[in-house]
Design a protein around this motif. Structure first.
Motif, PDB file in Angstrom:
ATOM      1  N   ALA A  15      27.559  70.896  56.016  1.00  0.00           N
ATOM      2  CA  ALA A  15      27.591  71.100  57.469  1.00  0.00           C
ATOM      3  C   ALA A  15      28.957  71.618  57.909  1.00  0.00           C
ATOM      4  O   ALA A  15      29.050  72.480  58.785  1.00  0.00           O
ATOM      5  N   ARG A  16      30.035  71.131  57.296  1.00  0.00           N
ATOM      6  CA  ARG A  16      31.377  71.605  57.633  1.00  0.00           C
ATOM      7  C   ARG A  16      31.538  73.073  57.254  1.00  0.00           C
ATOM      8  O   ARG A  16      32.143  73.853  57.981  1.00  0.00           O
ATOM      9  N   GLN A  17      30.982  73.467  56.122  1.00  0.00           N
ATOM     10  CA  GLN A  17      31.091  74.866  55.694  1.00  0.00           C
ATOM     11  C   GLN A  17      30.278  75.792  56.577  1.00  0.00           C
ATOM     12  O   GLN A  17      30.558  76.985  56.649  1.00  0.00           O
ATOM     13  N   ALA A  18      29.267  75.265  57.249  1.00  0.00           N
ATOM     14  CA  ALA A  18      28.433  76.087  58.118  1.00  0.00           C
ATOM     15  C   ALA A  18      29.053  76.305  59.493  1.00  0.00           C
ATOM     16  O   ALA A  18      28.579  77.131  60.260  1.00  0.00           O
ATOM     17  N   THR A  19      30.135  75.585  59.803  1.00  0.00           N
ATOM     18  CA  THR A  19      30.800  75.769  61.089  1.00  0.00           C
ATOM     19  C   THR A  19      31.647  77.045  61.047  1.00  0.00           C
ATOM     20  O   THR A  19      31.974  77.538  59.966  1.00  0.00           O
ATOM     21  N   PRO A  20      32.018  77.589  62.187  1.00  0.00           N
ATOM     22  CA  PRO A  20      32.862  78.793  62.196  1.00  0.00           C
ATOM     23  C   PRO A  20      34.185  78.594  61.439  1.00  0.00           C
ATOM     24  O   PRO A  20      34.638  79.495  60.734  1.00  0.00           O
ATOM     25  N   ALA A  21      34.786  77.412  61.579  1.00  0.00           N
ATOM     26  CA  ALA A  21      36.045  77.157  60.862  1.00  0.00           C
ATOM     27  C   ALA A  21      35.823  77.146  59.351  1.00  0.00           C
ATOM     28  O   ALA A  21      36.635  77.678  58.584  1.00  0.00           O
ATOM     29  N   GLY A  22      34.714  76.553  58.929  1.00  0.00           N
ATOM     30  CA  GLY A  22      34.404  76.526  57.496  1.00  0.00           C
ATOM     31  C   GLY A  22      34.124  77.907  56.955  1.00  0.00           C
ATOM     32  O   GLY A  22      34.555  78.268  55.860  1.00  0.00           O
ATOM     33  N   LEU A  23      33.384  78.702  57.725  1.00  0.00           N
ATOM     34  CA  LEU A  23      33.100  80.075  57.298  1.00  0.00           C
ATOM     35  C   LEU A  23      34.378  80.903  57.223  1.00  0.00           C
ATOM     36  O   LEU A  23      34.568  81.689  56.296  1.00  0.00           O
ATOM     37  N   ALA A  24      35.263  80.725  58.196  1.00  0.00           N
ATOM     38  CA  ALA A  24      36.537  81.456  58.191  1.00  0.00           C
ATOM     39  C   ALA A  24      37.379  81.048  56.995  1.00  0.00           C
ATOM     40  O   ALA A  24      38.041  81.890  56.370  1.00  0.00           O
ATOM     41  N   SER A  25      37.355  79.775  56.665  1.00  0.00           N
ATOM     42  CA  SER A  25      38.110  79.295  55.505  1.00  0.00           C
ATOM     43  C   SER A  25      37.576  79.923  54.222  1.00  0.00           C
ATOM     44  O   SER A  25      38.354  80.387  53.380  1.00  0.00           O
ATOM     45  N   ASN A  26      36.253  79.938  54.080  1.00  0.00           N
ATOM     46  CA  ASN A  26      35.647  80.551  52.887  1.00  0.00           C
ATOM     47  C   ASN A  26      35.946  82.038  52.817  1.00  0.00           C
ATOM     48  O   ASN A  26      36.231  82.571  51.745  1.00  0.00           O
ATOM     49  N   LEU A  27      35.890  82.707  53.950  1.00  0.00           N
ATOM     50  CA  LEU A  27      36.173  84.137  53.987  1.00  0.00           C
ATOM     51  C   LEU A  27      37.634  84.403  53.641  1.00  0.00           C
ATOM     52  O   LEU A  27      37.950  85.326  52.896  1.00  0.00           O
ATOM     53  N   GLY A  28      38.532  83.573  54.174  1.00  0.00           N
ATOM     54  CA  GLY A  28      39.960  83.729  53.868  1.00  0.00           C
ATOM     55  C   GLY A  28      40.243  83.562  52.393  1.00  0.00           C
ATOM     56  O   GLY A  28      41.019  84.321  51.803  1.00  0.00           O
ATOM     57  N   GLU A  29      39.606  82.573  51.776  1.00  0.00           N
ATOM     58  CA  GLU A  29      39.791  82.364  50.340  1.00  0.00           C
ATOM     59  C   GLU A  29      39.260  83.558  49.546  1.00  0.00           C
ATOM     60  O   GLU A  29      39.881  83.991  48.568  1.00  0.00           O
ATOM     61  N   ALA A  30      38.121  84.083  49.964  1.00  0.00           N
ATOM     62  CA  ALA A  30      37.544  85.232  49.264  1.00  0.00           C
ATOM     63  C   ALA A  30      38.443  86.459  49.381  1.00  0.00           C
ATOM     64  O   ALA A  30      38.636  87.195  48.407  1.00  0.00           O
ATOM     65  N   VAL A  31      39.017  86.670  50.560  1.00  0.00           N
ATOM     66  CA  VAL A  31      39.902  87.825  50.755  1.00  0.00           C
ATOM     67  C   VAL A  31      41.171  87.674  49.917  1.00  0.00           C
ATOM     68  O   VAL A  31      41.638  88.633  49.304  1.00  0.00           O
ATOM     69  N   ARG A  32      41.729  86.462  49.875  1.00  0.00           N
ATOM     70  CA  ARG A  32      42.920  86.230  49.044  1.00  0.00           C
ATOM     71  C   ARG A  32      42.623  86.468  47.565  1.00  0.00           C
ATOM     72  O   ARG A  32      43.421  87.070  46.843  1.00  0.00           O
ATOM     73  N   GLU A  33      41.465  86.014  47.127  1.00  0.00           N
ATOM     74  CA  GLU A  33      41.074  86.219  45.737  1.00  0.00           C
ATOM     75  C   GLU A  33      40.895  87.704  45.436  1.00  0.00           C
ATOM     76  O   GLU A  33      41.341  88.196  44.400  1.00  0.00           O
ATOM     77  N   LEU A  34      40.259  88.421  46.358  1.00  0.00           N
ATOM     78  CA  LEU A  34      40.066  89.853  46.182  1.00  0.00           C
ATOM     79  C   LEU A  34      41.404  90.592  46.156  1.00  0.00           C
ATOM     80  O   LEU A  34      41.623  91.475  45.321  1.00  0.00           O
TER      81      LEU A  34
END
Length: 101
Positions: free
Chosen positions: A25-44
């Motif tokens: 549920a936390r990952q489905a929130t906008p903050a959780g999605l932004a966190s996942n996206l930020g991690e993906a961009v850093r990894e890329l």
């Protein structure tokens, strides 16, 4: 004793499932999605950076091989420049024109 064991298993299962549900549920929130996206961009970005470094190293190695091949076949010693200044070393120097006036 059996009932106590199964009660414990049920409690542990309930705790584990509720924690997983809360994390999902936390990952489905906008903050959780932004966190996942930020991690993906850093990894890329890290992967692109390391790829670029490997390409530059390969280019430098290949350039060295080509210089050696030219020297071996023609006997002409070519000037070798390494790194990012290699193209600048081979580029002719342009002089500024004087303003005619």
């Amino acid at each position: 004793m059996k009932r106590l064991f199964w009660l414990g298993v049920g409690v542990v299962t309930g705790v584990v499932l509720s924690r997983k549900a809360a994390e999902t549920a936390r990952q489905a929130t906008p903050a959780g999605l932004a966190s996942n996206l930020g991690e993906a961009v850093r990894e890329l970005a890290g992967a692109v950076g390391s790829f670029g470094a490997e390409v530059r190293a390969g280019m430098s190695e290949r350039e060295q091989e080509l210089h050696e091949m030219v020297e071996q076949r023609s006997g002409v010693v070519t000037p070798q420049a390494s790194g990012r200044h290699a193209a600048e070393a081979r580029r002719p120097v342009r002089r500024a024109r004087r303003a005619e006036g």
